[in-house]
Design a protein around this motif. Sequence first.
Motif, PDB file in Angstrom:
ATOM      1  N   SER A 236       1.928 -10.331 -15.313  1.00  0.00           N
ATOM      2  CA  SER A 236       1.074 -10.777 -14.209  1.00  0.00           C
ATOM      3  C   SER A 236       0.142  -9.669 -13.753  1.00  0.00           C
ATOM      4  CB  SER A 236       1.901 -11.295 -13.022  1.00  0.00           C
ATOM      5  OG  SER A 236       3.250 -11.130 -13.225  1.00  0.00           O
ATOM      6  N   ILE A 237       0.628  -8.428 -13.750  1.00  0.00           N
ATOM      7  CA  ILE A 237      -0.253  -7.342 -13.305  1.00  0.00           C
ATOM      8  C   ILE A 237      -1.412  -7.172 -14.281  1.00  0.00           C
ATOM      9  CG2 ILE A 237      -0.391  -4.852 -12.978  1.00  0.00           C
ATOM     10  CD1 ILE A 237       2.408  -5.022 -11.750  1.00  0.00           C
ATOM     11  N   VAL A 238      -1.120  -7.276 -15.591  1.00  0.00           N
ATOM     12  CA  VAL A 238      -2.199  -7.148 -16.572  1.00  0.00           C
ATOM     13  C   VAL A 238      -3.223  -8.261 -16.380  1.00  0.00           C
ATOM     14  CG1 VAL A 238      -2.726  -7.382 -19.036  1.00  0.00           C
ATOM     15  CG2 VAL A 238      -0.901  -5.877 -18.299  1.00  0.00           C
TER      16      VAL A 238
ATOM     17  N   ALA B 180       6.510  -8.978 -14.455  1.00  0.00           N
ATOM     18  CA  ALA B 180       5.675  -8.108 -13.624  1.00  0.00           C
ATOM     19  C   ALA B 180       4.513  -7.556 -14.434  1.00  0.00           C
ATOM     20  CB  ALA B 180       6.519  -6.977 -13.058  1.00  0.00           C
ATOM     21  N   VAL B 181       4.795  -7.043 -15.643  1.00  0.00           N
ATOM     22  CA  VAL B 181       3.721  -6.431 -16.428  1.00  0.00           C
ATOM     23  C   VAL B 181       2.686  -7.472 -16.821  1.00  0.00           C
ATOM     24  CG1 VAL B 181       3.213  -5.351 -18.654  1.00  0.00           C
ATOM     25  CG2 VAL B 181       5.095  -4.513 -17.275  1.00  0.00           C
TER      26      VAL B 181
ATOM     27  N   VAL C 165      -3.902 -10.039 -13.639  1.00  0.00           N
ATOM     28  CA  VAL C 165      -4.668  -9.840 -12.399  1.00  0.00           C
ATOM     29  C   VAL C 165      -5.653  -8.696 -12.582  1.00  0.00           C
ATOM     30  CG1 VAL C 165      -4.481  -9.160  -9.993  1.00  0.00           C
ATOM     31  CG2 VAL C 165      -2.877 -10.801 -10.930  1.00  0.00           C
ATOM     32  N   ALA C 166      -5.193  -7.622 -13.235  1.00  0.00           N
ATOM     33  CA  ALA C 166      -6.082  -6.482 -13.464  1.00  0.00           C
ATOM     34  C   ALA C 166      -7.275  -6.905 -14.311  1.00  0.00           C
ATOM     35  CB  ALA C 166      -5.314  -5.356 -14.154  1.00  0.00           C
TER      36      ALA C 166
ATOM     37  N   ALA D 198      -1.674   4.533 -13.019  1.00  0.00           N
ATOM     38  CA  ALA D 198      -2.707   3.565 -12.669  1.00  0.00           C
ATOM     39  C   ALA D 198      -4.050   4.257 -12.464  1.00  0.00           C
ATOM     40  CB  ALA D 198      -2.299   2.796 -11.419  1.00  0.00           C
TER      41      ALA D 198
END
Lengths: 425, 179
Positions: free
Chosen positions: A23-25, A20-21, A27-28, A316
Motif C-alpha cells: 500500500s505504501i508503494v 504495508a509495503v 500511495v507513493a 525514505a
Amino acid sequence: MTPIEPGFWFVAAGAAKVLAVFSIVMVAVAYMTLAERRVSAFIQDRLGPNRVGRFGWLQPIADGIKNILKEETMPGTASRFYFLLGPALAIIPATATFAVIPFAAPLPTPKGAVDMVVADVPVGILYILALSSLAVYGLVLAGWASNNKYAFLGGLRASAQMISYEVALGLSLIAVLMMTGNVTLTEVVRQQQELGLWFVLPLSLAFVFFVVSAFAETNRLPFDMPEAESELITGYHTEYSAMKFSMFFIAEYAHVLTASALMATLFFGGWDVPFWKGDNMFWHDGALIRGFDEAGAPVLAAPSLWITLATLASFAAKTAFFVFLFIWVRWTLPRFRYDQVMHLGWKVMLPAALGYVVLMAGTMLVLAQLGVEFGLRYGLALTGVSGLATLAFFFFLDRDRIVGGAHAKRKFSSGRLASAAASND
Amino acid sequence: MTDVLFVLFAVVALGGAAGVVLGRSPVASLLFMVATLASVAGIFVLLEAHFLAAVQVMVYAGAIMVLFLFVIMLLNLGHDYRADLKFGLWSLLALSVSGLTGGLLWTFLADPVPAGALGGAAASAIDAAVAEKGAVGAIADPLFTDYVVAFELTGLLLLVAIVAAVVLAKPRSGEEQEC
C-alpha cells in the motif's frame, strides 16, 4: 533479541509487511505523479495542478477516479488476449521488486525482532535483475498486440534498449558484489555500516553506470525512446485508454521508485543513519548484535521503535531524493536520438564498465596483498582509485562527440562526421 | 504447503510445455515457454536452489525476448511458416527428436537415481557449502576452480558464435553503411 519464531506470529508479521509495503508503494506512486507535475511546473515556471485540494493534494485521487470511470477502448484489429495481458505483465514485476529491499532496522516486538524487509531472499540482487528482465515483456507485448505501427516500433525499441542496458546494469553491480562478497541486500547495507563509508565513494564510477542504466531501464527521459511522443505518438501504449493506460504509468513510477530505493540501498547505505553508530545491527548466530568488541565477542544491539522509525525516515529521505533526481533530469535533458542510445550503451558503457570491474578487482587484490583490513582505510584507498577512474571517464566522455548535437560535430574539422555535417548544409 | 506449490508449479510447467508444442501462433508458444521456465524456476526455489532459480529467469527471459523479436520480425512478414511444418523433412526430424527424448526418459525411469544418492551426505555437504559461502559462492567456487577449463571453453564457444554473428551481419561490400 532473537528473531521471531516460525509460527502464527511469523506469518502475521509477514502478511502485515506485505500489505504495508504494497500500500505504501501504491500511495507513493500516486503522489509521485503529483510530484512530477508540480516539479515540472516549477522548472518551467508554471503553477501545475493546484485546484483539487490544497496544493493539489487530492489530484492523484481525482485522476484515479477519472481513469476508473473512463471508457475502455479496444482497437478492432488488436489481439484481445495479449492486449489485456500487456498492462498486467508490466505492473507485476514493477511491484514485486520492492519485496527484497530492506527499508529499516529490525523492529522489536514481544515475540522477537522482525526484519524490516518483506523477503530477505539469499539472491537479493539477482532477484531484482531477474524481475527487471521480465519487465520488458509487458511493453513489447502491448506494442505488438496493439497492431499499430507506432506502438509496434515503441515495443521494439523497448526491447532493444532493455537488452542493451541490462548488460551495463549488471556490470555496474559486479563492483558492489565484489565489495560485499554477498548478494543479499541486508548484507550490502551492513557492509556499508561496517566500512564507515557509503559505497558511492569507493565505487563512484559504478554508481554513475548504475544511474545511467537505471534511467534506461525505467524508460525515463533522456532514454524514453519507447514512448518518444514526437516520433511515435506515445509508443507502446498509444492504443490504451483509461485504467489500462494508467497501469502502464503505475508500472513506470513503481519502477522509478524501486530504482531510487536501490540507488539508496546499494550506494547510499540503505536505512543507515549517517554519522551514527547506534543503528548498526545485524544477525549473528541467532542474536541481533551491534558488532564485536576487541576480544571478538559479540556486543548485543538494543533495537527500539525509535531506531526503526529513524532508519525508516533515513531510507525514505534518500529514496525521495533519487525520485526527485529522476523528475529533475526528465525536465532538464532533451531526448537522445535512437542511434545515440545504442552507441552510448554498447560502445561507451559496456567497455568502460568492464574496465572498471577489472580496475576495482585489481585494486582490491593489491589491498589484500598489502594486508589492509576491510575498514575506513580500505574504503579511502578505493575511493582514491575510483575517483581518478571517474574523472578519467568524464574527461573522455565530455568531448562533445557522444551526446553532442550537429553543432558540436561541426567543430571537428577533419573526419567523416565533419564532412557529413558539411554536406548536409 | 510445499507439496501444493510443487503440484501447482509442475502443472504449469507441463501445461506450458505442451502449449509450446501445440500452440498455433508463435507468440503464444513463446509465452507458454516463459510460463514453463518461470515454473521450473519456482521448483528450483522449492528445492532451495535460489541461485539457479534467479539465473534461470535472468538468462531465459532475456533469451526468449530475443526469440520473440525473431518471431515477430521474421514470421510476421507474410512468410507462411505453417507450410514448413507439414509433412516432409520436418516431421522426420520431429519424430527422431521425440524418439531420442523418449528413449532418454525410458532409461531414466528404468534405472532411477537411488533414493539415498541425493540425500544424506551429499545434501549435508551442499548445506555446509551454502552456509559457508552463500547461495552464489557454493556454485561459483567449484565453477572457477575445479571446472574452470570447461567454463572457459564454454565462454570461448560463445565468443566464436558472437564473432560469427558479427561477420554475418556486416554488409558484404567494403563500403561503410549509412547510419
